[in-house]
Design a protein around this motif. Structure first.
Motif, mmCIF file in Angstrom:
data_model
loop_
_atom_site.group_PDB
_atom_site.id
_atom_site.type_symbol
_atom_site.label_atom_id
_atom_site.label_comp_id
_atom_site.label_asym_id
_atom_site.label_seq_id
_atom_site.Cartn_x
_atom_site.Cartn_y
_atom_site.Cartn_z
ATOM 1 N N ARG A 147 46.901 -105.810 -125.942
ATOM 2 C CA ARG A 147 47.679 -105.265 -124.821
ATOM 3 C C ARG A 147 46.771 -104.917 -123.656
ATOM 4 O O ARG A 147 47.085 -105.176 -122.498
ATOM 5 C CB ARG A 147 48.459 -104.029 -125.272
ATOM 6 N N ARG A 148 45.609 -104.327 -123.947
ATOM 7 C CA ARG A 148 44.682 -103.949 -122.871
ATOM 8 C C ARG A 148 44.099 -105.183 -122.180
ATOM 9 O O ARG A 148 43.899 -105.186 -120.972
ATOM 10 C CB ARG A 148 43.575 -103.051 -123.416
ATOM 11 N N LEU A 149 43.825 -106.231 -122.945
ATOM 12 C CA LEU A 149 43.312 -107.465 -122.351
ATOM 13 C C LEU A 149 44.365 -108.117 -121.456
ATOM 14 O O LEU A 149 44.055 -108.586 -120.355
ATOM 15 C CB LEU A 149 42.845 -108.437 -123.440
ATOM 16 N N VAL A 150 45.609 -108.137 -121.919
ATOM 17 C CA VAL A 150 46.689 -108.688 -121.089
ATOM 18 C C VAL A 150 46.862 -107.832 -119.842
ATOM 19 O O VAL A 150 47.034 -108.347 -118.737
ATOM 20 C CB VAL A 150 48.005 -108.792 -121.897
ATOM 21 N N HIS A 151 46.793 -106.525 -120.013
ATOM 22 C CA HIS A 151 46.894 -105.594 -118.887
ATOM 23 C C HIS A 151 45.833 -105.924 -117.842
ATOM 24 O O HIS A 151 46.114 -106.021 -116.650
ATOM 25 C CB HIS A 151 46.673 -104.171 -119.418
ATOM 26 N N SER A 152 44.608 -106.142 -118.291
ATOM 27 C CA SER A 152 43.497 -106.442 -117.387
ATOM 28 C C SER A 152 43.647 -107.790 -116.696
ATOM 29 O O SER A 152 43.086 -108.005 -115.621
ATOM 30 C CB SER A 152 42.171 -106.414 -118.151
ATOM 31 N N SER A 153 44.395 -108.685 -117.310
ATOM 32 C CA SER A 153 44.545 -110.025 -116.733
ATOM 33 C C SER A 153 45.247 -109.994 -115.374
ATOM 34 O O SER A 153 45.129 -110.934 -114.589
ATOM 35 C CB SER A 153 45.296 -110.948 -117.695
ATOM 36 N N GLY A 154 45.930 -108.900 -115.072
ATOM 37 C CA GLY A 154 46.552 -108.764 -113.755
ATOM 38 C C GLY A 154 45.540 -108.788 -112.624
ATOM 39 O O GLY A 154 45.869 -109.093 -111.483
ATOM 40 N N ALA A 155 44.291 -108.476 -112.945
ATOM 41 C CA ALA A 155 43.227 -108.568 -111.933
ATOM 42 C C ALA A 155 43.085 -110.005 -111.440
ATOM 43 O O ALA A 155 42.601 -110.244 -110.332
ATOM 44 C CB ALA A 155 41.906 -108.067 -112.503
ATOM 45 N N GLY A 156 43.513 -110.952 -112.256
ATOM 46 C CA GLY A 156 43.471 -112.348 -111.856
ATOM 47 C C GLY A 156 44.325 -112.642 -110.636
ATOM 48 O O GLY A 156 44.006 -113.544 -109.846
ATOM 49 N N LEU A 157 45.398 -111.889 -110.456
ATOM 50 C CA LEU A 157 46.238 -112.079 -109.260
ATOM 51 C C LEU A 157 45.473 -111.696 -108.000
ATOM 52 O O LEU A 157 45.543 -112.393 -106.985
ATOM 53 C CB LEU A 157 47.523 -111.258 -109.386
ATOM 54 N N VAL A 158 44.741 -110.592 -108.078
ATOM 55 C CA VAL A 158 43.914 -110.175 -106.937
ATOM 56 C C VAL A 158 42.826 -111.210 -106.689
ATOM 57 O O VAL A 158 42.581 -111.617 -105.552
ATOM 58 C CB VAL A 158 43.311 -108.777 -107.173
ATOM 59 N N ALA A 159 42.181 -111.662 -107.768
ATOM 60 C CA ALA A 159 41.132 -112.674 -107.638
ATOM 61 C C ALA A 159 41.692 -113.953 -107.026
ATOM 62 O O ALA A 159 41.042 -114.578 -106.172
ATOM 63 C CB ALA A 159 40.501 -112.958 -108.998
ATOM 64 N N LEU A 160 42.881 -114.341 -107.441
ATOM 65 C CA LEU A 160 43.523 -115.537 -106.883
ATOM 66 C C LEU A 160 43.654 -115.421 -105.375
ATOM 67 O O LEU A 160 43.290 -116.337 -104.629
ATOM 68 C CB LEU A 160 44.898 -115.747 -107.526
ATOM 69 N N TYR A 161 44.159 -114.277 -104.918
ATOM 70 C CA TYR A 161 44.336 -114.097 -103.475
ATOM 71 C C TYR A 161 42.991 -114.100 -102.754
ATOM 72 O O TYR A 161 42.819 -114.774 -101.733
ATOM 73 C CB TYR A 161 45.090 -112.800 -103.171
ATOM 74 N N LEU A 162 42.035 -113.360 -103.273
ATOM 75 C CA LEU A 162 40.732 -113.253 -102.602
ATOM 76 C C LEU A 162 39.988 -114.586 -102.586
ATOM 77 O O LEU A 162 39.396 -114.962 -101.569
ATOM 78 C CB LEU A 162 39.879 -112.177 -103.262
ATOM 79 N N LEU A 163 40.020 -115.316 -103.684
ATOM 80 C CA LEU A 163 39.331 -116.614 -103.730
ATOM 81 C C LEU A 163 40.038 -117.633 -102.846
ATOM 82 O O LEU A 163 39.385 -118.433 -102.170
ATOM 83 C CB LEU A 163 39.242 -117.115 -105.169
ATOM 84 N N ALA A 164 41.364 -117.613 -102.841
ATOM 85 C CA ALA A 164 42.109 -118.533 -101.988
ATOM 86 C C ALA A 164 41.808 -118.257 -100.522
ATOM 87 O O ALA A 164 41.666 -119.190 -99.716
ATOM 88 C CB ALA A 164 43.604 -118.420 -102.261
ATOM 89 N N GLU A 165 41.690 -116.964 -100.178
ATOM 90 C CA GLU A 165 41.354 -116.607 -98.803
ATOM 91 C C GLU A 165 39.921 -117.052 -98.478
ATOM 92 O O GLU A 165 39.671 -117.643 -97.432
ATOM 93 C CB GLU A 165 41.495 -115.096 -98.617
#
Length: 196
Positions: free
Chosen positions: A7-25
């Motif tokens: 559950r904690r690992l899945v919870h942390s995976s939400g950071a991937g959304l931020v990374a997606l935006y920042l890397l795309a930018e």
């Protein structure tokens, strides 16, 4: 314990959304803030749809047994509040506020959970509160470094949301819903109204 780690690992995976935006930018891939907002709305609506199917239509994937807690079996689950609150943050606040608020939920909450004794106190212990505050301030600093007071305000918001349970009647408000909203709101108020 293994399910809690998952559950904690899945919870942390939400950071991937931020990374997606920042890397795309960074790589100029065309994921503008309005498009990111739309993506978050689609994800939140999809999550709400999955919860509707689970609760009303009896959708019973084995994954739910691993990623939901016992008390969530017959109510809207924490991952639903997670996606809704991140989406609210993205729709309401500018990127420099919304992105760290999302990370405070994705990264700060699992870290504070790891140092918690998992008791059902209405106010968590000092170790948990200090951990959440420090982690949240570290997360906010790269986004809000020009306004240190906003860094502190965001960290206070996340710490209050994580550390103090809010009860409305028999319903206890999930911190997955409140962490990004409290953190974002306090940081935004400082940016808008505090003297420079």
């Amino acid at each position: 314990m293994a399910d809690e780690l998952k559950r904690r690992l899945v919870h942390s995976s939400g950071a991937g959304l931020v990374a997606l935006y920042l890397l795309a930018e960074y790589f100029e891939l065309g994921l503008t803030w309005p498009r990111f907002q739309l993506l978050m709305v689609v994800l939140a609506v999809g999550t709400i749809g999955l919860e509707f199917l689970r609760l009303r239509a009896g959708l019973d994937w084995a994954l739910y047994d691993k990623l939901t807690r016992d008390y969530e079996q017959n109510q809207f689950a924490g991952y639903g509040y997670y996606m809704v609150s991140m989406t609210v943050a993205v729709l309401v606040f500018p990127p420099e506020v919304a992105l760290p608020a999302m990370l405070m939920l994705a990264i700060g909450d699992p870290i504070s959970g790891a140092v918690s004794d998992d008791s059902l106190k209405f106010v968590k212990g000092p170790k948990v509160l200090v951990t959440m505050f420090v982690v949240s301030a570290i997360i906010a600093a790269p986004f809000l470094y020009e306004t240190p007071l906003a860094v502190l305000a965001a960290a206070v918001g996340a710490t209050v949301a994580d550390g103090i349970k809010v009860r409305i009647g028999d319903f206890i408000v999930d911190d997955n819903l409140t962490i990004p909203i409290y953190a974002g709101l306090l940081a935004y108020l400082v940016l808008e109204f505090a003297p420079v």
